[in-house]
Scaffold this active site. Structure first.
Site, PDB file in Angstrom:
ATOM      1  N   ASN A 185      33.742  48.694  36.590  1.00  0.00           N
ATOM      2  CA  ASN A 185      33.289  49.748  37.503  1.00  0.00           C
ATOM      3  C   ASN A 185      33.571  51.162  36.997  1.00  0.00           C
ATOM      4  O   ASN A 185      32.909  52.112  37.402  1.00  0.00           O
ATOM      5  CB  ASN A 185      33.869  49.544  38.907  1.00  0.00           C
ATOM      6  CG  ASN A 185      35.381  49.496  38.927  1.00  0.00           C
ATOM      7  OD1 ASN A 185      36.034  49.230  37.917  1.00  0.00           O
ATOM      8  ND2 ASN A 185      35.957  49.749  40.086  1.00  0.00           N
ATOM      9  N   ARG A 193      42.574  56.024  30.522  1.00  0.00           N
ATOM     10  CA  ARG A 193      43.788  56.178  31.331  1.00  0.00           C
ATOM     11  C   ARG A 193      44.932  55.333  30.765  1.00  0.00           C
ATOM     12  O   ARG A 193      46.091  55.734  30.800  1.00  0.00           O
ATOM     13  CB  ARG A 193      43.508  55.796  32.786  1.00  0.00           C
ATOM     14  CG  ARG A 193      44.667  56.129  33.709  1.00  0.00           C
ATOM     15  CD  ARG A 193      44.249  56.125  35.157  1.00  0.00           C
ATOM     16  NE  ARG A 193      43.994  54.783  35.667  1.00  0.00           N
ATOM     17  CZ  ARG A 193      43.440  54.534  36.854  1.00  0.00           C
ATOM     18  NH1 ARG A 193      43.058  55.531  37.636  1.00  0.00           N
ATOM     19  NH2 ARG A 193      43.254  53.293  37.263  1.00  0.00           N
ATOM     20  N   ALA A 210      35.365  44.735  30.026  1.00  0.00           N
ATOM     21  CA  ALA A 210      34.637  43.800  30.877  1.00  0.00           C
ATOM     22  C   ALA A 210      33.353  43.355  30.185  1.00  0.00           C
ATOM     23  O   ALA A 210      32.704  44.132  29.484  1.00  0.00           O
ATOM     24  CB  ALA A 210      34.318  44.452  32.219  1.00  0.00           C
ATOM     25  N   GLU A 211      32.993  42.102  30.405  1.00  0.00           N
ATOM     26  CA  GLU A 211      31.806  41.554  29.743  1.00  0.00           C
ATOM     27  C   GLU A 211      30.526  42.254  30.172  1.00  0.00           C
ATOM     28  O   GLU A 211      29.537  42.271  29.432  1.00  0.00           O
ATOM     29  CB  GLU A 211      31.691  40.051  30.014  1.00  0.00           C
ATOM     30  CG  GLU A 211      31.556  39.673  31.471  1.00  0.00           C
ATOM     31  CD  GLU A 211      32.892  39.474  32.163  1.00  0.00           C
ATOM     32  OE1 GLU A 211      32.905  38.956  33.294  1.00  0.00           O
ATOM     33  OE2 GLU A 211      33.933  39.856  31.589  1.00  0.00           O
ATOM     34  N   GLY A 264      41.892  44.997  37.633  1.00  0.00           N
ATOM     35  CA  GLY A 264      40.921  44.014  38.089  1.00  0.00           C
ATOM     36  C   GLY A 264      41.380  43.365  39.381  1.00  0.00           C
ATOM     37  O   GLY A 264      42.178  43.930  40.129  1.00  0.00           O
ATOM     38  N   THR A 266      43.145  40.860  42.132  1.00  0.00           N
ATOM     39  CA  THR A 266      44.497  40.344  42.304  1.00  0.00           C
ATOM     40  C   THR A 266      44.596  38.913  41.789  1.00  0.00           C
ATOM     41  O   THR A 266      45.596  38.540  41.158  1.00  0.00           O
ATOM     42  CB  THR A 266      44.898  40.406  43.792  1.00  0.00           C
ATOM     43  OG1 THR A 266      44.883  41.776  44.212  1.00  0.00           O
ATOM     44  CG2 THR A 266      46.282  39.830  44.019  1.00  0.00           C
ATOM     45  N   ALA A 267      43.573  38.102  42.026  1.00  0.00           N
ATOM     46  CA  ALA A 267      43.597  36.706  41.575  1.00  0.00           C
ATOM     47  C   ALA A 267      43.713  36.611  40.060  1.00  0.00           C
ATOM     48  O   ALA A 267      44.525  35.838  39.528  1.00  0.00           O
ATOM     49  CB  ALA A 267      42.342  35.981  42.060  1.00  0.00           C
ATOM     50  N   GLU A 286      46.971  46.900  37.927  1.00  0.00           N
ATOM     51  CA  GLU A 286      46.298  47.688  38.959  1.00  0.00           C
ATOM     52  C   GLU A 286      45.256  46.765  39.557  1.00  0.00           C
ATOM     53  O   GLU A 286      44.212  46.514  38.965  1.00  0.00           O
ATOM     54  CB  GLU A 286      45.682  48.950  38.348  1.00  0.00           C
ATOM     55  CG  GLU A 286      45.267  49.975  39.389  1.00  0.00           C
ATOM     56  CD  GLU A 286      43.805  49.861  39.757  1.00  0.00           C
ATOM     57  OE1 GLU A 286      43.524  49.334  40.861  1.00  0.00           O
ATOM     58  OE2 GLU A 286      42.958  50.288  38.970  1.00  0.00           O
ATOM     59  N   GLU A 493      49.865  54.417  36.599  1.00  0.00           N
ATOM     60  CA  GLU A 493      48.989  54.989  35.576  1.00  0.00           C
ATOM     61  C   GLU A 493      48.772  56.458  35.899  1.00  0.00           C
ATOM     62  O   GLU A 493      48.927  56.898  37.037  1.00  0.00           O
ATOM     63  CB  GLU A 493      47.658  54.242  35.501  1.00  0.00           C
ATOM     64  CG  GLU A 493      47.835  52.817  35.010  1.00  0.00           C
ATOM     65  CD  GLU A 493      46.528  52.094  34.785  1.00  0.00           C
ATOM     66  OE1 GLU A 493      46.543  51.095  34.062  1.00  0.00           O
ATOM     67  OE2 GLU A 493      45.484  52.527  35.337  1.00  0.00           O
TER      68      GLU A 493
END
Length: 515
Positions: A185, A193, A210-211, A264, A266-267, A286, A493
């Site tokens: 995103n 950062r 990210a892919e 990304g 939490t899981a 984060e 961060e």
């Protein structure tokens, strides 16, 4: 800069799906016209561009059309990158802080000079409107600028000793190789950062972007090379969704890696934490958010609506700090709903992010749009009213949606949305609002609007989040700390504290001195 800025490449997007199943708005051909060296499709390891045995497609989420095919790196390339970073660390950590500062500054200047092209890359691979993409490049560059300055401020301490013949020194030293795993995103800013802080501290890095959005990361690698960042200090290993678990495992378990930084869900963060635990690595996480946005009776409703629009609809609601649950006190509830609906009508326009005037691009993929549509359906089935939007668009598009009569039993108030949905809950008392706001196992950001000074202090201190916006909907900046509490993550961060995540403190006891 050389002559590269005059050589440009024009990338015509080709459909990945048969034209018969593409939405009508997806038939138009958009041209990604950027400086040729910035559109890279190989991995970047040890200062060289490397290929892989296979490639994977990068898709424009607004059209479903292919932008490029990128090297699908696997565990072998990830290990190669870790080894290169470990070798480079031995020399990079001995560079003076002033040298590291100067190189980061050159990298920052190159981002500024190539702002327009970098922004177009973001719009085409991420979907956000070009105006927002330009803002992200400014934000990205600000971290390189900030940490170029913080590189020279990693101060240690001289501590008074209890013994006359000893001196106590606390030294700050870089931890080593850092694995950096970033989301789609903010495909540029989430890298700078983390990497800005790491390089300023004297660490070397391996980035796994990210892919969905590897092109921005590879463009940063090109500019890092132009800036003179030494080989092996900054490495990028792109890979497909299928190879992400195996690449991520290497980056989190390799004993040569000293630090893991992840942004990304939490899981996924919990999985990476388990991987990192095997070798007791330093970690920064984060993770997910579920931000409350509270409007009290004392608020300036017009300003609250401005703040809500800014917080909710940036990147079509796909930010970890965007407002997710809107709590509005009874006295201003109806006025807020009316003015919020009017603002959505007048300010929001959906379409391809490269087109003038567009404020709402697509979500990252059709699955994301379906998730938002499902939350709307769930809310309506439980009694919520749709005041604006509510419909699933073509492909990855979802209409900006305003819901009234929302309750805490509805799905949209119990899980992060990551889309353009405004569910409004009416509340009566401050205590009630805080109970709803804090009834979450995550706590990244929170927002509220009030003109009662006493209430401002009470609520700001009571909200169980890492960041609070008071009468403000946009709070992120390089100068301030960024991080959450509860299951929203670990570590900080940005700000002067961000560089500490890549340093360890060494205690030196200097004894045997003459009293």
């Amino acid at each position: 800069m050389g002559s590269f800025c005059f050589l440009r490449t024009r990338c015509l997007l080709r459909p990945l799906l048969p034209s018969s199943v593409l939405p009508s708005t997806m038939h138009r051909t958009y041209s990604l016209d950027i400086a040729a060296p910035l559109l890279r499709s190989q991995g970047y390891v040890d200062g060289r561009w490397i290929s892989a045995a296979a490639t994977f497609p990068v898709v424009d989420p607004a059209t479903g059309q292919q932008i490029a095919r990128v090297a699908d790196c696997g565990p072998a390339e990830a290990k190669q990158a870790v080894d290169a970073a470990y070798k480079a660390f031995d020399t990079w950590k001995h560079r003076s802080a002033k040298e590291r500062s100067g190189l980061l500054r050159k990298w920052y200047e190159l981002l500024v000079q190539n702002k327009d092209d970098l922004a177009r890359l973001i719009t085409f691979e991420c979907g956000k409107p070009l105006s927002e993409s330009l803002g992200e490049i400014d934000y990205s560059a600000s971290f390189l600028e900030w940490f170029s300055e913080e590189a020279r401020r990693c101060y240690g301490d001289v501590v008074p000793s209890a013994f006359r013949n000893r001196r106590i020194l606390l030294l700050k030293q870089p931890v080593g190789v850092a694995s950096v795993i970033t989301p789609w995103n903010f495909p540029s800013a989430m890298i700078t950062r983390k990497v800005g802080a790491a390089l300023a501290a004297g660490c070397t890095v391996v980035v796994k972007p990210a892919e969905d959005t590897p092109l921005s990361a590879l463009a940063l690698a090109e500019l890092a090379d132009q800036a003179g960042i030494p080989a092996g200090v900054f490495n990028v290993v792109p890979c497909s969704r299928e190879k992400t678990p195996s690449v991520g495992e290497v980056l989190c378990t390799d004993p040569l890696v000293a630090k893991v930084s992840f942004t990304g869900s939490t899981a996924t963060g919990k999985i990476l934490l388990r991987h990192a635990a095997g070798t007791v690595k330093k970690v920064s996480m984060e993770l997910g958010g579920h931000a409350p946005f509270i409007v009290f009776d004392s608020a300036d409703v017009d300003k609250a609506v401005v703040g809500a629009m800014a917080s909710k609809f940036r990147n079509a609601g796909q930010t970890c700090v965007c407002s997710n649950r809107f709590l509005v006190q009874s006295g201003v509830h109806d006025a807020f709903l009316e003015k919020m609906g009017q603002a959505m009508d007048s300010q929001l326009r959906m379409g391809h992010g490269s087109e003038p005037g567009i404020t709402q691009g697509p979500l990252i993929n059709p699955r994301a749009a379906e998730k938002v549509a499902h939350q709307v359906e769930d809310a309506v089935s439980r009694g919520a009213r749709v005041l604006r939007g509510g419909k699933r668009g073509e492909g990855s598009f979802m209409e900006p949606t305003l819901l009234a009569d929302v309750t805490t039993e509805m799905l949209c108030t119990r899980e992060e949305t990551f889309g353009p949905l405004v569910p409004v809950i009416r509340f009566t008392t401050e205590k009630e609002a805080l109970a709803i706001a804090n009834a979450s196992d995550v706590g990244l950001a929170g927002y509220f609007f009030s003109q009662d000074v006493s209430q401002i202090w009470r609520v700001a201190e009571a909200l169980e989040v890492g960041m609070v916006g008071v009468n403000e909907g946009l709070i992120s900046t390089s100068e301030a700390s960024f991080g959450g509490v509860k299951q929203s993550g670990l570590g900080i961060e940005g700000s002067k504290y961000g560089i500490e995540e890549y340093l360890h403190v060494k205690y030196m006891c200097f004894g045997g001195l003459e009293a």
